[in-house]
Design an enzyme around this catalytic site. Structure first.
Site: not given
Ligand code: CA
Length: 706
Positions: A143, A327, A354, A415, A634
């Site tokens: 970043r 998360d 989040k 982010w 993937h």
């Molecule tokens: Ca995380």
């Protein structure tokens, strides 16, 4: 003789360099990137420069420049572009000081460019071993850099912190900030406060113990380190703060990788209060019932922490998601501003982490001033203003039954930088609106070096039936939201075609700039959200723009290149909505009319799978192992985001031995595919191959049906 001359010359050069450095006055901007604390604290007095990650220590990402404005925006055109020789996600914010731009591309490669022309001045490639990609949750991104008194600092993916000479790109010093054998990475931009470079790390999906470190700018020596979660209590605590934190944990989290809590992106600094703020990430594993059986708040996960920048001494914290189990990081962009609340000017800190709530805190002591949800959420009803805690909906912790969460593990906001305009009083939030299903795993065994979420493998996966897939797909949305932080409500919104859009920049020209997932760089009116201008970027944009001025002329610049977590995992969406990663710097000014060369690269998957002859049990095993270990790069359901090979088109599907040489033997490690022999058994490798063959047949049938 020759070597003696070289030694002599080197000595002379070194002496000259040292003398030159010795004569530099810290307050006189004399050399390249000669930025210091005084200049940074007074950044508004020189709006032509973009000297730190969020432009100012308050990280507002607002520019007082108004040369480009709502009345002349239609004259904005491409002044120059610079091709980066990478094809992965580009997340860097460019730093621009005195006419020179410093930015990073994928694989932590640093470029210094003439900001007026785009001519390259120097490039530095830290030559990160490609197999380090195994330890990235979210692409081999970076970043950006920080600059300070003639040095350029950046963290490489493999955890090395570098100080480069800003004029030449030569290494002044480098230091390993972490144990390279552990699955840590660095993707965030460092900040410099006084004479210390601050850098965190990522890796909480895999199993690490989070921390932030401060290094002395001149020699790279470690000044202090703040761990965000306690270690094994029997070994003692590094600080009183960690002793306090340990009371909020249960079980043996240190044996499951270290508890998580990485500081992988946001920081801000208030020079008056002399407080450094940083955001802390999720737990390892995500599932709190495994991480800390019996519960507890698990400090300092998902918290905003304030410390003294000289010592790392703890001052206060506010935890957004106590006992996080989804998360739900609080590493999202932190903005400092002075807001008038109930007739009183308050020094506030703002964050949209989040978990879906927009928080306004008093940044002097961390007091919660207000919190409202900026998207529709299913896991909590509101934040209790007495306790400062979210009031959770029964079942949201998926103890017994799976639970459909809004927002997902990607967050209502990730982010991608926000922007706060003091002109409009609005915060511009790149919002994600994506659901995810969370469930208990059948069994859990910590698997070092790969993702350990501790949730059932249905997280984010789509049902097999096509109609259900389409319905699920319709739920995946994204938008730019202009949020009023005083009233705690939305002022306006612009719906985008996909969720994973770029960061925001607001300016005194009543403009908000943002790049989009579907490959446009757009300007909106900051007060109304009306679209005023757009430029096709030929790839999805995830980075945030910067603006600067040279000789009285304003420029706007954006780094383009599709990538990051959503781009890798949600290939199913990417392949229809977005564009692959052409990596470039694009810089615009009024009256310019440059254009980009035609797109040459249009990847497509060619399906040619062998016959499927695996048992249902093998396919199930392959599905589970694929979701746990392969999906992060993937793509969900073996559909890739196309910057990484789509396995359904792989020739190795025909070649079981070759497949194992790659998966277990590490044959393609130099291309970023490390050996997974520590994590995958030969039986699982075969099962994953069978599952991918199954998905290739599915993809082939869908293509033929079109
Ligand atoms: Ca995380």
């Amino acid at each position: 003789m020759i070597s003696r001359v070289i030694i002599l010359l080197t000595t002379i050069l070194l002496t000259i360099t040292l003398v030159a450095c010795g004569h530099q006055e810290a307050t006189e901007p004399t050399g390249a990137a000669w930025v210091d604390g005084e200049r940074l604290a007074a950044a508004d007095s020189e709006p032509g420069n973009w000297m730190s990650h969020g432009r100012t220590y308050s990280e507002q990402r607002y520019s007082p420049l108004a040369g480009i404005n709502e009345d002349n925006i239609e004259e904005l055109g491409l002044a120059w572009s610079f091709d980066l020789n990478t094809q992965r996600g580009i997340e860097a914010t460019s730093i621009v000081v005195d006419g020179v731009m410093y930015m990073t591309s994928a694989w932590s490669i640093v470029h210094a460019l003439d900001a007026r022309s785009g001519e390259p001045l120097w490039t530095f490639d830290p030559r990160v071993a490609k197999e380090k990609a195994k330890h990235t949750c979210c692409d081999v991104v970076n970043r950006g850099v920080a600059v300070w008194q003639g040095q350029v600092f950046f963290g490489a993916l493999d955890g090395r912190l570098f100080a480069l000479d800003a004029a030449t790109g030569k290494v002044n010093w480098e230091v390993a900030t972490l144990d390279a054998s552990l699955p840590y990475t660095i993707t965030g931009a460092p900040r410099v406060v006084k004479d210390k470079v601050l850098i965190g790390n990522g890796g909480a999906e895999f199993g690490v113990r989070g921390f932030i470190s401060a290094y002395n700018v001149n020699d790279g020596s470690l000044a202090w380190r703040f761990y965000t979660v306690p270690g094994n209590p029997e070994l003692g605590f590094e600080s009183d703060a960690l002793e306090m934190a340990a009371k909020t944990w249960n079980g043996k989290w240190w044996e499951l990788g270290g508890g998580g809590g990485t500081v992988w992106d946001s920081m801000a600094y208030d020079p008056e209060l002399d407080l450094l703020y940083f955001g802390v990430g999720n737990g390892t594993p995500w599932n709190q019932q495994i991480r800390s059986p019996g519960g507890g708040d698990n400090l300092f996960l998902s918290s905003i922490v304030a410390v003294r920048p000289d010592t790392g001494e703890y001052v206060w914290h506010y935890q957004t998601t106590p006992g996080e189990t989804w998360d739900y990081t609080a590493t999202q962009h932190i903005i400092l501003a002075d807001l008038k609340l109930d007739g009183e000017t308050r020094k506030v800190l703002m964050q949209a982490p989040k978990n879906g709530f927009f928080y306004v805190l008093d940044r002097t002591d961390g007091e919660l001033l207000s919190a409202e949800n900026y998207i529709d959420i299913t896991w909590a009803t509101h934040v209790d203003m007495e306790t400062g805690r979210p009031v959770e909906v029964p079942g949201a912790r998926y103890e017994d039954e799976p639970f459909l969460m809004f927002p997902s593990y990607l967050g209502g906001h990730n982010w991608h930088s926000m922007s706060y305009s003091p002109d409009t009083g609005l915060v511009y939030i790149p919002v994600l609106d994506i659901p995810a299903n969370y469930g208990q795993p059948d069994d859990f065994k910590y698997n070092p070096g790969v993702a350990n979420t501790g949730t059932h493998g249905i997280v984010g996966s789509l049902p097999d039936a096509q109609a259900e897939r389409e319905a699920m797909r319709a739920l995946v949305q994204g938008r730019l939201v202009a949020w009023d932080p005083v009233a705690q409500k939305e002022a306006w919104r612009v719906e985008h075609k996909g969720p994973w859009n770029g960061g925001a920049l607001s300016t005194a020209g009543n403009l908000v700039f943002q790049g989009t997932a579907n490959g446009e760089f757009v300007a909106f009116a900051a007060d109304s959200g009306e679209q005023l201008w757009a430029f096709p970027t030929q790839t999805g944009v995830v980075a945030a723009p910067t603006t600067f001025e040279i000789d009285g002329e304003q420029y706007v610049s954006i780094n383009v290149g599709w990538g990051g977590a959503f781009a890798l995992v949600f290939g199913e969406f990417v392949q229809s909505d977005s564009l692959p990663a052409v990596n470039r710097v694009l810089t615009f000014k009024l009256g310019a009319d440059g254009s980009l060369p035609p797109v040459k690269w249009k990847p497509a998957v060619v399906f040619n799978p062998p016959a499927l002859n695996a048992s249902e049990a093998t396919l199930q095993e392959g599905f589970g192992a694929y979701q746990d270990i392969c999906m992060g790069c993937h793509g969900l359901n073996a559909v890739s985001g196309l910057t990484i090979p789509d396995l359904r088109g792989s020739a190795y599907l025909w070649d079981p031995r070759g497949w194992d040489e790659v998966v277990l033997g590490g044959k393609l490690r130099d291309r970023g595919m490390a050996s997974f022999s520590d994590n995958v058994t030969p039986e699982q490798s075969a099962a994953i191959r069978a599952y991918v063959i199954q998905q290739a047949h599915r993809g082939k049938a869908l293509t033929e049906a079109k």
